[in-house]
Every structure is written in structure tokens, then in C-alpha cells.
Design an enzyme around this catalytic site. Structure first.
Site, PDB file in Angstrom:
ATOM      1  N   GLU A 182      37.740  38.536  44.573  1.00 23.80           N
ATOM      2  CA  GLU A 182      38.333  37.250  44.188  1.00 23.80           C
ATOM      3  C   GLU A 182      39.859  37.263  44.193  1.00 23.80           C
ATOM      4  O   GLU A 182      40.501  36.565  43.413  1.00 23.80           O
ATOM      5  CB  GLU A 182      37.793  36.798  42.815  1.00 23.80           C
ATOM      6  CG  GLU A 182      36.316  36.435  42.892  1.00 23.80           C
ATOM      7  CD  GLU A 182      35.689  36.074  41.551  1.00 23.80           C
ATOM      8  OE1 GLU A 182      36.400  36.100  40.532  1.00 23.80           O
ATOM      9  OE2 GLU A 182      34.481  35.786  41.532  1.00 23.80           O
ATOM     10  N   GLU A 258      28.640  36.490  45.406  1.00 27.41           N
ATOM     11  CA  GLU A 258      28.504  36.430  43.945  1.00 27.41           C
ATOM     12  C   GLU A 258      28.137  34.998  43.598  1.00 27.41           C
ATOM     13  O   GLU A 258      28.760  34.054  44.074  1.00 27.41           O
ATOM     14  CB  GLU A 258      29.800  36.860  43.251  1.00 27.41           C
ATOM     15  CG  GLU A 258      29.623  37.058  41.761  1.00 27.41           C
ATOM     16  CD  GLU A 258      30.895  37.515  41.052  1.00 27.41           C
ATOM     17  OE1 GLU A 258      31.566  38.447  41.538  1.00 27.41           O
ATOM     18  OE2 GLU A 258      31.208  36.935  40.007  1.00 27.41           O
TER      19      GLU A 258
END
Ligand SMILES: *[C@@H]1O[C@H](CO)[C@@H](O)[C@H](O)[C@H]1NC(C)=O
Ligand SMILES: *[C@@H]1O[C@H](CO)[C@@H](O)[C@H](O)[C@H]1NC(C)=O
Ligand SMILES: *[C@@H]1O[C@H](CO)[C@@H](O)[C@H](O)[C@H]1NC(C)=O
Ligand SMILES: *[C@@H]1O[C@H](CO)[C@@H](O)[C@H](O)[C@H]1NC(C)=O
Ligand SMILES: *[C@@H]1O[C@H](CO)[C@@H](O)[C@H](O)[C@H]1NC(C)=O
Ligand SMILES: *[C@@H]1O[C@H](CO)[C@@H](O)[C@H](O)[C@H]1NC(C)=O
Ligand SMILES: *[C@@H]1O[C@H](CO)[C@@H](O)[C@H](O)[C@H]1NC(C)=O
Length: 667
Positions: A182, A258
Site C-alpha cells: 500500500e 487484499e
């Protein structure tokens, strides 16, 4: 031309009649029109961070039972993929995970629990896909900056070392490796990682990029051929079942690398059911990985219970097989990675969705979900409004499947009004008439219809009842917990606390727990400037914490013990509580916060580095007191907030320090 046109008209007439006669909506499942994408599997993510921390300390047989519910084929979730964090010594949501290289001269492939977890998964399913990803890096990788791409060769070396170590020490073949969770990617780093993998004989290890959003990675891959060659899979997080045109244009497999991250009650199960189908229907996404694999961390840390099942009480042995386990089984027990989606997938007329997959050898698995909006909301992104109502669906099988005469049926029904849900129940096989079957679908249901006959709802006797963390707790760190490096129940929130053996110590402190991170890591979250490991029950108010401590850093070193620590995880920098510090310069402090900004008491202690001292902290009602080496050092410090929290140990900076004979007496 005419024939097919006639055929079309004929089907229309027949559909129309069918609609008129039965009120059913019609769906055709046909492989003659061509197939869709390859199915890559459903998985769980251990880490990001420390989400499996408590599982390792479960006693048998409970620990193995839990692992069976996750990984054992044809038992529970039967997961296809396990993704793990490459520990980076830093806070990554619910704790820190240890790095295999705390510093550049250090290498150790036996830290933490991810190696063990991957081996347990492989033991049960040798075909399980292994995926790994770093969230954070030890400070030396960034050369003191909070950025891993300034020295991309070092970062690539660090990551590839982990993959080599996985093989060398654990015989684990890592299938996929990611970039930086991320965070921004760097094209040169990705190419260098590919190059370093190839140079190391790891051509088979594929790259997932970049565990963030679909963009800008998709456009970068489209515009840069060398980058495109390096990247095998585009992985996005929480895509809300959709993708973007550029991602599709790359032709790469698309993964929700995810997803989920939702409290694991039945709405969590509903979220999971909806996205497992619709990630493909809406987004052509062929793998979905749940953050997290299992809620095995203190529930009062960030995102408590956001796992496929719950195992947060190693002291009692209690665990809960939550609905997402059975929702996973609806797909995983009747498919395998390498199967292919049919092109004929879609939405149901009255809401919900269906997918169909085949092994290309005549097997067919159909998964249907009718989750309503309010019962399938995930934590993110926001879910646009839609309606689902009861409906009758008629499926016509064609192509290779036209001659099937019966299908196995598995059923789940969420019941939110009476909490009388049914999960993963085997019903009588459905007999097909001219390749078709009809289903009366209610709202909030999941069906699997399949040619696969090996499905099974695994079950163990109920685990022991739930119980609070023991009020009296001791650890002298002598009884080790092989093959683990961490002491049971301690949940590191900044820094890493490892078992340590001092073979030159002639005294009672040969076996200790040592904080080993000496430089601020390349962080992913806002780690504190102090290190801290929490333990116990977050509801504790009145207690005494006692611990032997050993400061290793002369002059500037310091350690603390604490009670009522109110928060950890990503909020650890702002943790409040009662912190009793002693320093190598001969002073002590009592503070209301880990940052040492709010001082409740301070003075001289005579403490120094290189000598063992015993600290004791008692908190009762609005008052706290502290002892040093058995004598009162300070008393009656007024503590108005917080009212409750964990016990903890830690250090004043990123420095070496040791702890021994830890003890809690709670009221
Ligand atoms: C692993 O995959 C192989 C080849 O697809 C298959 O024959 C075998 O049954 C699989 N093993 C398990 C435990 O699923
Ligand atoms: C389906 O898969 C099984 C193995 O699971 C295989 O034996 C069978 O031939 C396949 N095809 C059909 C039509 O069942
Ligand atoms: C869904 O939740 C919203 C907000 O709580 C509520 O207003 C609405 O009535 C609910 N819809 C249904 C169908 O229950
Ligand atoms: C859902 O149904 C309600 C009641 O019929 C209607 O007002 C609303 O517009 C529908 N919402 C959607 C997204 O179709
Ligand atoms: C719960 O569901 C079962 C089977 O679906 C049904 O037989 C039973 O009557 C239900 N119980 C309640 C309290 O609704
Ligand atoms: C090990 O023990 C010896 C003897 O007590 C002590 O001098 C030394 O500082 C200890 N080393 C560490 C790393 O704790
Ligand atoms: C903690 O101690 C205070 C003061 O004695 C008391 O009022 C409070 O009820 C205690 N809390 C618990 C949970 O025992």
C-alpha cells in the site's frame, strides 16, 4: 445464419414461455461460447501485521484443529493461497513482525511464526500457493531514510534473501512476491527485483504489483514493456469488486490481493460471499485474499476480529469457526486454482450473482449468492445501493455440461432475524431435466451446485469455553516455546522482543527476553519512538506488574514497565497508561503516556546499565506506586486516565535491553 437465427428465436420463445409458466428468470451456462479467465484461488493473509500472533501459543489439539479449518482440503475453508508478511521489525497494524535481518550483519530465518504457518499450511495442502510481501523494512535497508527505494539493490537483496532462506531452511517455494504494501512503487526497483530473482535462480517466483490501487501501476505496465515483462499479476486492495480499463488492457491476471477486512460476524460472512463472486463478475478478478487469515491478536488492537475465523484466547483454547470459513468452502472445496471461469457469469435479475467454473475435463461448479445490501457491507469501500429479493432462477447448461444429469448441492442461509443461520449444508443432489435445473432463491443465501463429490463439512468437538486472560501470570522466559522466538502472549507494538540466552551469565539471568531493534525501521505505520510489548487483558484496572530489567545502553538507556496501556496498533504512538521508567543515568520517571510528555512523578533511582534491577508497579483506583529492588521508590501518583488497559514492557529508545521474571497480579 438462418439456423442460428432460428435457434435464437426458438430459445427466446422457449424462455418467454418458461417465464410465463414458472415465473423463473433464465440463465445459460455454456462453455461453447468460449471460456473466461483462469481462477487463481481464495486465500488468507497472515501479517500486516502480527495478526496470527496468538495462534502459535494454542495447546494441542486445538491449534491443529484451527489449522485444519483453514487449510485442510475438503474440511473447512480449504484455502488455495496463503500470503504472509515479510517481517520488517515495524508496526504493521496489530503489531510488529521480526525481520530476518535486524541489521546488515544479521541473518536468521527462524524468527516469528510465518515460517511455521506456511509449513503447517503446506503440510495440509502441498498445492497451496505461497505469496509474500513486505510492509516495512529494518532501518539499515533505508540507510536511515524512511524509504526503501533509494538503495533498490539493497532492498532487492534483502527481499530475495528472505525467499532463498524460505527454501534453504524450510523447503518452502515462494510462488509470488510483492513490492511494498500500500505504498508507492518504483519501476526501477520492480525491474531490479525481477533481475535479482532471475540471477538467483528464482525465475519461477512471480511478481505481484503493487498491492495498492489499480492505478497508476496499470498504466505504467501498459507504457513500459520491461516493467510489463517483470510483473506477472496486478494486485489491488479493496477494489470494491471492480477494476479499471487500463488494468484489463494489460491482459494480466487481476487479484484482490487484499480484501475483506470486515468484522467476522454474519455481515462479514455476507460481505465475503458477495465479493468472492462479484470480484469476478464485475472486476474479472481471479484471486481474493482476506485480510486477515485468522483473527489471532488481542481484540482491542486495530480491526479486532477481521479474520476468516477467531482464535484470540490461547490461554483458554477457545476458538470460533465463523461464517466466512464456510462461505470460502462454497468455492474452494469445489474448484482448484487452474480451473477456468465460464464467460457465462453475471448478476441475477432480482439481485445477487452467479459464477461458474470448470476444470476443462467436464467438471462444473456453480456458486450463487443473493446477499442483500445491508447484510453484505464490507468495511470498505462504500457499497452503492442495490435491492435483492426472493426469486426463481432456472439454469440451462449447455456445451460440455448439456448432458449432465445431476449436481451436488451445498447451501448456506444467513438468518439475521433469529440468528438461526445454516452454513455449508449438503442438500440432496439436484436432478437435471434436459440439462436444466430451477432454484427458489431466498434473500441472503449461498448455493453451490457442482459435479464434485468430495465436499465435506469438517467438524471437531467444541473447543473449551471462552475465559479471560489469567489474573496471575508469570514468565521467567526459561521454558521456551520451540520453534518460536517470541514469548507467549506478548504482542510487540514497536520494536521486537526475542528470547535471549546469555551463556556467560553465571547468575539467574541466563534466559531472558530482549528488545533487539536498535534503529528506527522504514516504517509502514507511526511506530512509537519507544519500543513496547503489551500483554494481558485490556479491561484490567487494578494490578501489580513486576519485572527484572537490564539496561544495556550506558548513560542514555532506559526501560519501563506499564499498566493500563490503552492502545497499540497504528495508534501506539499515542498510547496512554501508567509507565514506570528507570534510566541508566540514575533517574526514574512515571508518565501517563509512552511519549513521556505527561510526567506524574520523577526523581533519583540510582539505576544503571549492566546491572539487573527489579521494578514493580501497582495501580489501584486513582493511584499508582512503584518499587525498585523491593523498596518503595514513589507512591500515590494520581492516575485519572486511562481507567483500564494492558500491562506492558519496553524501552526508552530503539535500544537493546532485557527483561526477566515477568509477573502480573491483577484484581
Ligand atoms: C495437488 O495438485 C495435483 C495436480 O493438480 C493433484 O493431482 C493433487 O491431487 C493435488 N493435491 C491436493 C492435496 O490437493
Ligand atoms: C471431475 O473430476 C473428477 C476428479 O475430481 C474426475 O474423476 C472426473 O473425471 C471429472 N469429470 C467429471 C465429468 O466428473
Ligand atoms: C438498511 O440499513 C439502512 C441504514 O441502517 C436502513 O435505513 C434501511 O432500512 C435498511 N434496509 C433494509 C432493507 O433493511
Ligand atoms: C430498491 O427498492 C426500493 C423500493 O422498491 C426503490 O425505491 C429503490 O429505488 C430501489 N433501489 C435500487 C438501487 O434499485
Ligand atoms: C432454525 O432452522 C432450522 C433449519 O433451517 C429449522 O428447522 C428451525 O425451526 C429453525 N429454528 C428457529 C428458532 O427458527
Ligand atoms: C551476559 O552476562 C554477563 C555476566 O553477568 C554480563 O556481564 C553481560 O553484560 C551479559 N551480556 C548481555 C548481552 O546481556
Ligand atoms: C479498582 O480499585 C478501585 C479502588 O479500590 C475500585 O473502586 C474499583 O472497583 C476496582 N476495579 C475493579 C475492576 O476491581
Amino acid at each position: 445464419m438462418f439456423a442460428s437465427r432460428n435457434g435464437f428465436v426458438h430459445i427466446c420463445t422457449w424462455v418467454f414461455l418458461c417465464l410465463r409458466l414458472s415465473g423463473a428468470d433464465d440463465y445459460v451456462l455454456d462453455d461453447n461460447v468460449g471460456l473466461g479467465r483462469r481462477f487463481d484461488g481464495i486465500g488468507g493473509l497472515s501479517g500486516g501485521g502480527a495478526t496470527t500472533r496468538l495462534l502459535v501459543n494454542y495447546a494441542e489439539p486445538y491449534r491443529s484443529q484451527i489449522l485444519d479449518y483453514l487449510f485442510k482440503p475438503n474440511f473447512g475453508a480449504s484455502l488455495d493461497i496463503i500470503k504472509v508478511e515479510i517481517g520488517g521489525d515495524a508496526q504493521t497494524t496489530d503489531g510488529t513482525e521480526p525481520s530476518h535481518m535486524h541489521n546488515e550483519n544479521d541473518e536468521n530465518y527462524f524468527r516469528g511464526y510465518e515460517w511455521w504457518l506456511m509449513k503447517e499450511a503446506k503440510k495440509r495442502n502441498p498445492n497451496i500457493t505461497l505469496v509474500a510481501l513486505p510492509w516495512a523494512f529494518p532501518g539499515w535497508v533505508g540507510h536511515g531514510t524512511n524509504w526503501p527505494y533509494d538503495y533498490p539493490d539493497i532492498t532487492a537483496y534483502y527481499v530475495v534473501s528472505w525467499i532463498i532462506g524460505a527454501k534453504q531452511y524450510h523447503d518452502l517455494d515462494i510462488d509470488y512476491i510483492g513490492i511494498w504494501n500500500e505504498r508507492k512503487f518504483n519501476s526501477n526497483y520492480i525491474k531490479l527485483l525481477r533481475y535479482t530473482l532471475d540471477k538467483s535462480g528464482l525465475e519461477k517466483v512471480k511478481i505481484v504489483a503493487n498491492d495498492n490501487l489499480w492505478q497508476p501501476i496499470s498504466t505504467s505496465v501498459l507504457l513500459d514493456q520491461e516493467l510489463s515483462k517483470a510483473v506477472e499479476v496486478l494486485g489491488a486492495h479493496y477494489p470494491g469488486t471492480t477494476t479499471v480499463m487500463e488494468a484489463l488492457l494489460t491482459g494480466k491476471p487481476l487479484w484482490a490481493s487484499e480484501d475483506y477486512s470486515t468484522f467476522n460476524d454474519d455481515i462479514g460472512g455476507g460481505c465475503w460471499a458477495r465479493i468472492l463472486n462479484q470480484n469476478y463478475v464485475n472486476g474479472k478478478i481471479t484471486a481474493t485474499i482476506s485480510w486477515n487469515l485468522i483473527a489471532s491478536y488481542y481484540e482491542d488492537l486495530s480491526f479486532g476480529r477481521d479474520g476468516l475465523m477467531t482464535a484470540e484466547e490461547p490461554w483458554s483454547g477457545n476458538y470460533v469457526v465463523e461464517s466466512p470459513i464456510w462461505i470460502t468452502a462454497h468455492t474452494t472445496q469445489f474448484t482448484d486454482p487452474g480451473w477456468t471461469y465460464l464467460q457465462t457469469v453475471g448478476h441475477l435479475v432480482q439481485g445477487g450473482s452467479y459464477v461458474a467454473l470448470t476444470d476443462g475435463q467436464g467438471n462444473l461448479t456453480i456458486v450463487i449468492e443473493t446477499m442483500s445490501h445491508n447484510h453484505s457491507q464490507c468495511i470498505r469501500p462504500p457499497l452503492p445501493a442495490f435491492n435483492v429479493s426472493a426469486q426463481t432462477a432456472r439454469f440451462q447448461l449447455k456445451g460440455s455440461f448439456g448432458s449432465l444429469t445431476s449436481l451436488q448441492v451445498w447451501h448456506s442461509k444467513f438468518d439475521f432475524s433469529t440468528q438461526n443461520s445454516t452454513f455449508f449444508k449438503k442438500l440432496a443432489p439436484t436432478q437435471l431435466v434436459d440439462g436444466s435445473f430451477t432454484l427458489d432463491l431466498d434473500v441472503d443465501e449461498v448455493y453451490t451446485l457442482t459435479t464434485i463429490t468430495t465436499g465435506q463439512k469438517g467438524v471437531y468437538p467444541p473447543p473449551p469455553p471462552t475465559a479471560p486472560f489469567p489474573k496471575v501470570y508469570k514468565d521467567d522466559f526459561k521454558v521456551r516455546n520451540p520453534p518460536f522466538t517470541e514469548a507467549p502472549n506478548f504482542a510487540d507494538q514497536t520494536g521486537v522482543f526475542e528470547y535471549f540466552i546469555n551463556l556467560t551469565d553465571p547468575g539467574p539471568h541466563v534466559f531472558t527476553l530482549r528488545q533487539v531493534v536498535t534503529q528506527r525501521p522504514v516504517t509502514w505505520a507511526s511506530d512509537a519512538d519507544q519500543t513496547i510489548s503489551v500483554i494481558g487483558d485490556h479491561s484490567w484496572q487494578n494490578l501489580t506488574v513486576t519485572c527484572d530489567i537490564f539496561i544495556e545502553t550506558v548513560k542514555t538507556g532506559g526501560v519501563f514497565i506499564a499498566a493500563r496501556v490503552d492502545q497499540g496498533g497504528e495508534a501506539v504512538r499515542n498510547a496512554k497508561g501508567v509507565f514506570f521508567w528507570v534510566f541508566a543515568d540514575g533517574t526514574y520517571k512515571v508518565t501517563n503516556d509512552i511519549a513521556k510528555k505527561s510526567v506524574l512523578a520523577e526523581g533519583l533511582s540510582g539505576t544503571q546499565a549492566g546491572v539487573w534491577h527489579t521494578l514493580s508497579l501497582t495501580v489501584k483506583g486513582d493511584f499508582a506506586s512503584g518499587m525498585l529492588n523491593g523498596y518503595p521508590l514513589w507512591k500515590s501518583a494520581v492516575v485519572l486516565q486511562p481507567k483500564k488497559g494492558w500491562a506492558a514492557i519496553g524501552t526508552s529508545t530503539f535500544e537493546l535491553a532485557q527483561f526477566d521474571n515477568f509477573e502480573i497480579q491483577a484484581e
